[in-house]
Design an enzyme around this catalytic site. Structure first.
Site, mmCIF file in Angstrom:
data_model
loop_
_atom_site.group_PDB
_atom_site.id
_atom_site.type_symbol
_atom_site.label_atom_id
_atom_site.label_comp_id
_atom_site.label_asym_id
_atom_site.label_seq_id
_atom_site.Cartn_x
_atom_site.Cartn_y
_atom_site.Cartn_z
ATOM 1 N N SER A 78 -9.754 2.357 3.072
ATOM 2 C CA SER A 78 -8.821 3.079 2.234
ATOM 3 C C SER A 78 -7.864 2.186 1.451
ATOM 4 O O SER A 78 -7.290 2.626 0.468
ATOM 5 C CB SER A 78 -7.979 4.028 3.100
ATOM 6 O OG SER A 78 -7.143 3.287 3.968
ATOM 7 N N SER A 112 -10.140 0.000 7.197
ATOM 8 C CA SER A 112 -9.513 0.175 5.888
ATOM 9 C C SER A 112 -8.882 -1.074 5.283
ATOM 10 O O SER A 112 -8.509 -1.054 4.113
ATOM 11 C CB SER A 112 -8.458 1.280 5.957
ATOM 12 O OG SER A 112 -9.080 2.539 5.910
ATOM 13 N N LYS A 135 0.870 -1.181 0.000
ATOM 14 C CA LYS A 135 0.000 0.000 0.000
ATOM 15 C C LYS A 135 0.905 1.229 0.000
ATOM 16 O O LYS A 135 1.939 1.239 0.680
ATOM 17 C CB LYS A 135 -0.887 -0.030 1.257
ATOM 18 C CG LYS A 135 -1.901 1.112 1.327
ATOM 19 C CD LYS A 135 -2.808 0.989 2.556
ATOM 20 C CE LYS A 135 -3.838 2.107 2.635
ATOM 21 N NZ LYS A 135 -4.717 1.996 3.816
#
Lengths: 95, 483, 477
Positions: free
Chosen positions: B151, B175, B76
Site C-alpha cells: 500500500s 506494504s 505516507k
C-alpha cells in the site's frame, strides 16, 4: 464456501455499510472466493496450539493514574461535521 | 543532483555544501514537474516545508547535528500530521485535518527532517497496487502503465523517481517491501513494536508497523534511527535502549549464515525473478556468507491466516469512522442508521468494504472459532517455523514478490491480488523485521530481494543489505524518465 | 401456583481514578460537554489506549475484598457495536479472562440470617459517553466527557430470591466500594449503577425461566420497585397463558413501570475479540500482596470489632459500620468523649435524626466528631444532663458555637452543689405538704412528682443522680 447476496446484506448491515442489492451481488462473488481461499486453514496442524494474539510475548504496561491531557475541544470540533453547544450532533436517538 | 542519497545529503548539509532551503526547493520543483506522471503525492506542503527548511538552516548554522537535520522527506498519508490533511487514501478522511502529530512525525520533526508532503497509498493501506486510493492510482516510475505496488505505493514511487530522498511507509502484510521491490528502492519493516503506532491510522493493529523507504540501506538506517524508539502512548511499543541501526553497516559477512526457505522458491515464482535472486545469493556468498537451505513448512498458510486476522482487526478498527466526530458524513441523514450506513457506504471504497465484511463475518457469532481462533493458532505455528529456522541461520533470504510489477487493472479478483504478498506476509504474522532491496532488473523493471531477520535484528539486516549494495549498483539506478 | 424469583445483578461502579482508564484525560464530573474528552476518548484516527494502573489496583482491591480469584493474566477484549456515545465503535472490556473471577458477598436478610451470594466475575471496562435529547430539534447531542471513565462491572450469580435480597446485596456492595475508596458511590451522578436479570419459575423447579434484563435502576428504591413490578408482570404474563420474552426493559421511575427497549433492534452480535492494541494484564503475587496491604478494615470485620471493643450490640455495630465514614465518625466521637456506648446512642440517635431533618450528608453536617465528642464529654463529667445536652446539641447544630460556649451562653451548667440542691428540695417539700404526707404514708409513686418539681425549679439543670439521691434521703428522713 459460497456467500449469498442476502448474507452479504446481513454482514453489511452489521458493519453499517449501505449496500444496494446489486452491490451485494457483486460483493458476493469476491467474498465467496476469499472464504474458499481461507478454507486452506482447515487442514492446518494446530491441535493443542495456543492462539497467538500478538507477535511479541509481552505484558501490558501500566500508566500512572495522572491527568496529562488538556482540553482541546475547539481543536477537535473544528473538524466535526455537526456540533452545537459543544455537543456532537446526530439524528435523534430514540430510546 | 537528484541522484544523491539521503545519507549523502546529510553529509552535504552538515558540511554546509548546500542549504536545506536549496535542497527543499530542488525536490519541491521535481515534485511539481514530475509528479503529475506518477500521482505519488496526495498533499504537497511546500510552504511549511520551506519554513521547516529555514529553521533547519538556522540550526545547521548553529552547528547542531540532529540525525536528519534539513533533509527533505515525505510521510505516507497514514501518519497524522497536525494541521495537514491526513486522508489515509480515503474519501472518508478527505476532510480530516489532523489536530495532532503521529509519534513518528514528532520524532522526525525533532530529528530536523523537512516534510515535503503526504504520499498516496491504497485506501486505509488495504491493497497491493495502490489502485484503491480515493485520489487515484499511483504509477510505477519504471513504467507508468504498471502499478508501483502497495500500500505504500506513493512513497515507493516518489523515492524511486527521486522526488524525495526518503519517505515513510507502513507494512501490514508487505506494504513497504512489495512497493519497494516494484519501484527499485530499499525499504525496511522493523520488528513489531520498534516504531510507535501512535497517530499511524490503524489497519490491523497486531501487524501494522511503520518503517523507512529510501535509496540505500544506510539511508534506511538513518531514518530508522529517527523513527524508532519507545513510546509511552503505544502499549505495544517495545521498551528497549536506543540503538544505532547504522552500527552494523560495515560488518563483514564472513561466516554469516543465510537461510533460503525452500518454500519461497517453489511453484508460482517467476523464473526470471528466481534467476535474479540466485545471482544475489552468489554475491553474498562471494563476500563470505554461508548459504543453507531451510524450511518454513507452514508458510503456505500465511496468506489465508492473514486474510482472517487482518480483516478481523480492520473491521473493528474502522468502526470509528461513523460520520459523527470527523471525516465524511452523508448529506441529510434521515436517522441514525442512515447516518451510519450512508456515511460509511460513501466514505469507503470497495476493497475496504470487502475487508470490513470479511472481518465482520469471521468474528460474528458462530464463526469465531472456525476462522479467527484457527487463524490465530496458525499464526503461532508460522511464528514457530521462523523460530526453528533462526536456530540454524542468522538471516533468511528470498524474493520479495513472486512476479514483476503488473499492469494497472491486471488483478481484478481479490485473491490474485492478495497472493502478490505471498512472501511478505509471514514476517508480519510473526512480527519479524524484514526488508526489500533492489537486486536486478528484468525487462527494464526492478526486482526486489527480501531479507528477514530475527527479532530486533534490524542492524544486522541493514548490514547485509549495505554489504550487498557495496558490490552492486541496482539500488542506484533511476528510471530514465526521472533521471 | 407458587412462584420463585431468580435475580442476578450486574453492577457498574465507576472507579474513582483521577484520569481515564485508557487516557490521561480527567474524570471529574460535571465539566462542560466534551471538555474532558481527549483524542483517545474521542476515538480519533491512530490514537491508542494505555492502561491506567490506578484502575487495575482498584479492581484487585475489590477482588480481594470479596475473597475472589485474581486472574494472573487477564485480557482486554473489544465489544463491537455502533452507538453514538461509543466513539470507537467498540467498547474496550474484558470477556473471556476478567481480572476478577469467582468471589462472594455475605448479605444479611431481614430475619438476621446471613446469606452468601456468589460473585461470578468482575471485569474492567470503559464507560460510554452520554446522549442528550433535550434542547435540540430532531437531533441528539453527544457528550463524550464520560467516555473512557473506568468501570468495574460486578456480576452476581443468579442467587438472589427477592427484590429485598437484591437491594441488600446492592447496598452491601455499595458500602464495600466506598470502604475500599474505589468508587464514590454517587448514584445520582451514575457512579454506581445497576442492571437486574429477573426471571421466575415454579417453586421447586431447578431450571431457570426466561429472564428480562432491567436497566436504569439508579437508586436502591428503584431497584426494589422495578424488580417487584417485573415479577408481577412476569407472573401475569405466564398465568395469562403467555410466555416471557428475553429482552431488555427500561425502568421508568416517573411512571413506575418497565417497558421494552425496542431500539436495541437485532439480536446483538458483539463480535468480541482480544484488543490488539493492549497486551495481557499481568497481576503477580507481589502486586496482589501490595494491594492486600492497602486494604482497609472491611465492614464485617469492623462490625465484629465494634461489638468486641466497644461493647455495642451487633445491631448497633451493624448500623454504625454500614458506611465507612459513619464508622470513622463514630470512632472519633467515642475516642473523644471516652464513652463508647453513649457515643453510639448519640450518633445513631440525635445526630442521625438531625442529619435526616436537615437532609445533609455526614461530611456536610454542621457538628463534627470533635464537636459531638465535646458535648458528650460534658454529659460524662456531669456538667450537663443528657436532657440538657439535647438542647445544647440543637444550638450547636444551628451554629451557635461548641458545647462549652453554648452551655456558658445559655447558663445551662448543671447544678451539682449539694447545698444548693438541698435548698431547692427543702423548698419543694415545703411547698407541697400534701404530697409529702401522702408519700410518707406509703405512696412511693410520688417520688417522681418530687423529682419533676425539683427539675422544674432548676430548669432541668440539677444533676438528676444527685437529685435522686438527696431527695430520697430527705423524703425518707
Amino acid at each position: 464456501m459460497s456467500v449469498e447476496a442476502s448474507e452479504v446484506q446481513r454482514i453489511a448491515h452489521l458493519a453499517r455499510l449501505a449496500m444496494s442489492d446489486e452491490q451485494a451481488r457483486e460483493f458476493a462473488g469476491g467474498l465467496s472466493d476469499i472464504f474458499a481461499f481461507v478454507e486452506q486453514l482447515d487442514g492446518a496442524p494446530i491441535d493443542g496450539v495456543e492462539p497467538m494474539a500478538h507477535p511479541l510475548d509481552a505484558e501490558q504496561r501500566l500508566r500512572p493514574d495522572a491527568v496529562t491531557e488538556t482540553d482541546n475541544r475547539e481543536g477537535f470540533q473544528a473538524i466535526a461535521p455537526a456540533v452545537e453547544g459543544g455537543l456532537y450532533l446526530v439524528p435523534r436517538v430514540i430510546e | 543532483m537528484s541522484q544523491e542519497t539521503l545519507s549523502g545529503w546529510v553529509r552535504k548539509l552538515q558540511a554546509r555544501e548546500i542549504s536545506s532551503r536549496e535542497l527543499t526547493r530542488l525536490y519541491l520543483d521535481r515534485i511539481e514537474r514530475l509528479d503529475p506522471q506518477l500521482n505519488s503525492f496526495i498533499t504537497v506542503t511546500a510552504e511549511s516545508a520551506l519554513a521547516q527548511a529555514e529553521a533547519a538552516d538556522a540550526r545547521l548554522a548553529n552547528g547542531e547535528q540532529t540525525p536528519l537535520l534539513g533533509v527533505p522527506v515525505a510521510q505516507k498519508d497514514i501518519f497524522c500530521t497536525e494541521g495537514v490533511r491526513t486522508s489515509c487514501g480515503s474519501r472518508m478522511l478527505d476532510p480530516f485535518v489532523s489536530p495532532y502529530n503521529a509519534t513518528v512525525v514528532e520524532r522526525m520533526n525533532a530529528a530536523g527532517a523537512v516534510m515535503l508532503g503526504k504520499t498516496n497509498m491504497d485506501e486505509f493501506a488495504m491493497g497491493s497496487s495502490n489502485e484503491t486510493s480515493f485520489y487515484g492510482p499511483v504509477r510505477n516510475p519504471w513504467d507508468t502503465e504498471r502499478v508501483p505496488g502497495g500500500s505504500s505505493g506513493g512513497s515507493a514511487a516518489a523515492v524511486g523517481a527521486r522526488l524525495v530522498p526518503g519517505a515513510t511507509g507502513t507494512d501490514t502484510g508487505g506494504s513497504i517491501r512489495q512497493p519497494a521491490a516494484f519501484c527499485g528502492i530499499t525499504g525496511l519493516k522493523p520488528t513489531y513494536g520498534r516504531v510507535s503506532r501512535y497517530g499511524m491510522i490503524a489497519f490491523a493493529s497486531s501487524l501494522d508497523q511503520g518503517g523507512p523507504m529510501a535509496v540505500t540501506a544506510e539511508d534506511c538506517g538513518l531514518m530508522l534511527n529517527a523513527m524508532a524508539g519507545f513510546d509511552e502512548r503505544d502499549s505495544t511499543s517495545v521498551e528497549r535502549p536506543a540503538e544505532d541501526f547504522t552500527a552494523g553497516l560495515n560488518q563483514d559477512l564472513t561466516g554469516l549464515r543465510i537461510g533460503l526457505p525452500k518454500e519461497f522458491f517453489g511453484e508460482g515464482l517467476d523464473e526470471k525473478v528466481r534467476g535474479v535472486i540466485d545471482a544475489a545469493v552468489e554475491v553474498l556468498k562471494g563476500r563470505g556468507a554461508e548459504i543453507r537451505e531451510v524450511s518454513l513448512p507452514n508458510s503456505h498458510l500465511s496468506v489465508p491466516a492473514y486474510y482472517v486476522v487482518a480483516p478481523a482487526e480492520c473491521s473493528s478498527n474502522l468502526a470509528r469512522f461513523d460520520g459523527v466526530r470527523y471525516g465524511h458524513r452523508c448529506d441529510n441523514p434521515e436517522d441514525l442508521m442512515d447516518l451510519y450506513t450512508r456515511s460509511r457506504g460513501e466514505g469507503f471504497g470497495d476493497e475496504v468494504k470487502r475487508r470490513i465484511m470479511v472481518g465482520t463475518y469471521v468474528l460474528s457469532a458462530g464463526y469465531y472459532d472456525a476462522y479467527y481462533l484457527k487463524a490465530q493458532k496458525v499464526r503461532r505455528i508460522i511464528a514457530d517455523d521462523f523460530r526453528n529456522a533462526f536456530e540454524d541461520v542468522d538471516v533468511l533470504l528470498g524474493p520479495t514478490t513472486p512476479e514483476l510489477p503488473f499492469a494497472l487493472g491486471a488483478k481484478a479478483d481479490p485473491v490474485s491480488m492478495y497472493l502478490s504478498d505471498i512472501y511478505t506476509i509471514a514476517a508480519n504474522l510473526a512480527g519479524l523485521p524484514a526488508m526489500s532491496l533492489p537486486a536486478g532488473e528484468i525487462d527494464g523493471l526492478p526486482v526486489g530481494l527480501q531479507l528477514i531477520g530475527n527479532y530486533f535484528d534490524e542492524a544486522r539486516l541493514l548490514g547485509v543489505a549495505h554489504q550487498y549494495q557495496q558490490e552492486t549498483d541496482w539500488h542506484t539506478r533511476v528510471p530514465a524518465a526521472f533521471a | 401456583m407458587e412462584w420463585e424469583t431468580v435475580i442476578g445483578l450486574e453492577i457498574h461502579a465507576q472507579l474513582n481514578t483521577v484520569s481515564k482508564i485508557f487516557s490521561g484525560a480527567p474524570t471529574a464530573y460535571g465539566a462542560e460537554p466534551n471538555r474532558q474528552a481527549c483524542a483517545v476518548d474521542l476515538g480519533m484516527p491512530g490514537v491508542l489506549p494505555v492502561l491506567n494502573q490506578g484502575a487495575v489496583e482498584k479492581a484487585v482491591m475489590l477482588g480481594l475484598a470479596i475473597d475472589a480469584e485474581i486472574t494472573p493474566r487477564s485480557v482486554f477484549a473489544r465489544k463491537n457495536y455502533f452507538y453514538p456515545d461509543l466513539p470507537k465503535g467498540y467498547q474496550i472490556s474484558q470477556y473471556e479472562l476478567p481480572i476478577v473471577a469467582r468471589g462472594h458477598l455475605d448479605i444479611e436478610l431481614e430475619d438476621g440470617t446471613i446469606k452468601r451470594i456468589g460473585v461470578t466475575r468482575a471485569h474492567l471496562e470503559e464507560d460510554a459517553g452520554k446522549s442528550l435529547h433535550e434542547g435540540f430539534e430532531s437531533m441528539t447531542g453527544i457528550d463524550l466527557n464520560r467516555a473512557g471513565t473506568p468501570l468495574i462491572e460486578i456480576v452476581s450469580e443468579p442467587e438472589l430470591r427477592s427484590a429485598k435480597e437484591a437491594v441488600a446485596y446492592m447496598k452491601k456492595l455499595h458500602s464495600l466500594v466506598r470502604y475500599l475508596d474505589i468508587c464514590d458511590g454517587n448514584m445520582q451522578e451514575g457512579s454506581f449503577r445497576c442492571d437486574a436479570n429477573v426471571s421466575i419459575r415454579p417453586k421447586g423447579q431447578t431450571e431457570f425461566g426466561t429472564r428480562a434484563e432491567l436497566k436504569n435502576l439508579n437508586s436502591f428504591r428503584f431497584v426494589e420497585r422495578a424488580i417487584n413490578h417485573e415479577i408481577e408482570r412476569q407472573i401475569d404474563v405466564i398465568e395469562g397463558g403467555g410466555s416471557v420474552v428475553q429482552e431488555t426493559r427500561l425502568y421508568d421511575p416517573d411512571r413506575d413501570e418497565t417497558r421494552s427497549m425496542r431500539t436495541k433492534e437485532e439480536a446483538n452480535d458483539y463480535r468480541y475479540f482480544p484488543d490488539p492494541d493492549l497486551l495481557p494484564v499481568v497481576v503477580d503475587t507481589a502486586f496482589v500482596n501490595q494491594m492486600r496491604e492497602k486494604l482497609p478494615e472491611l465492614p464485617d470485620a469492623k462490625r465484629a470489632r465494634f461489638v468486641e471493643q466497644y461493647g455495642l450490640s451487633d445491631y448497633d455495630a451493624g448500623v454504625l459500620t454500614a458506611a465507612r465514614e459513619m464508622g470513622d465518625f463514630y470512632e472519633a466521637v467515642a475516642a473523644g468523649c471516652g464513652a463508647p456506648k453513649l457515643a453510639a446512642n448519640w450518633v445513631m440517635g440525635e445526630f442521625s435524626a438531625a442529619m435526616n431533618r436537615s437532609e445533609v450528608e455526614l461530611a456536610d453536617a454542621p457538628v463534627n466528631a470533635e464537636g459531638l465528642a465535646g458535648l458528650l464529654a460534658r454529659i460524662q463529667d456531669e456538667t450537663i444532663s443528657g436532657k440538657i445536652a439535647k438542647e445544647v446539641f440543637e444550638a450547636m447544630w444551628n451554629g451557635e458555637g461548641d458545647a462549652d460556649a453554648v452551655i456558658e451562653a445559655k447558663g445551662l451548667k448543671q447544678i451539682t452543689d449539694t447545698g444548693a440542691i438541698d435548698a431547692i428540695i427543702d423548698e419543694v417539700m415545703a411547698n407541697n405538704p400534701q404530697q409529702l404526707e401522702q408519700y410518707r404514708g406509703g405512696k412511693d409513686k410520688l417520688f417522681g412528682f418530687f423529682v419533676g418539681q425539683v427539675m422544674k425549679a432548676t430548669q432541668g439543670k440539677a444533676n438528676p443522680a444527685q437529685v435522686n439521691e438527696r431527695l430520697k434521703a430527705k423524703l425518707d428522713g
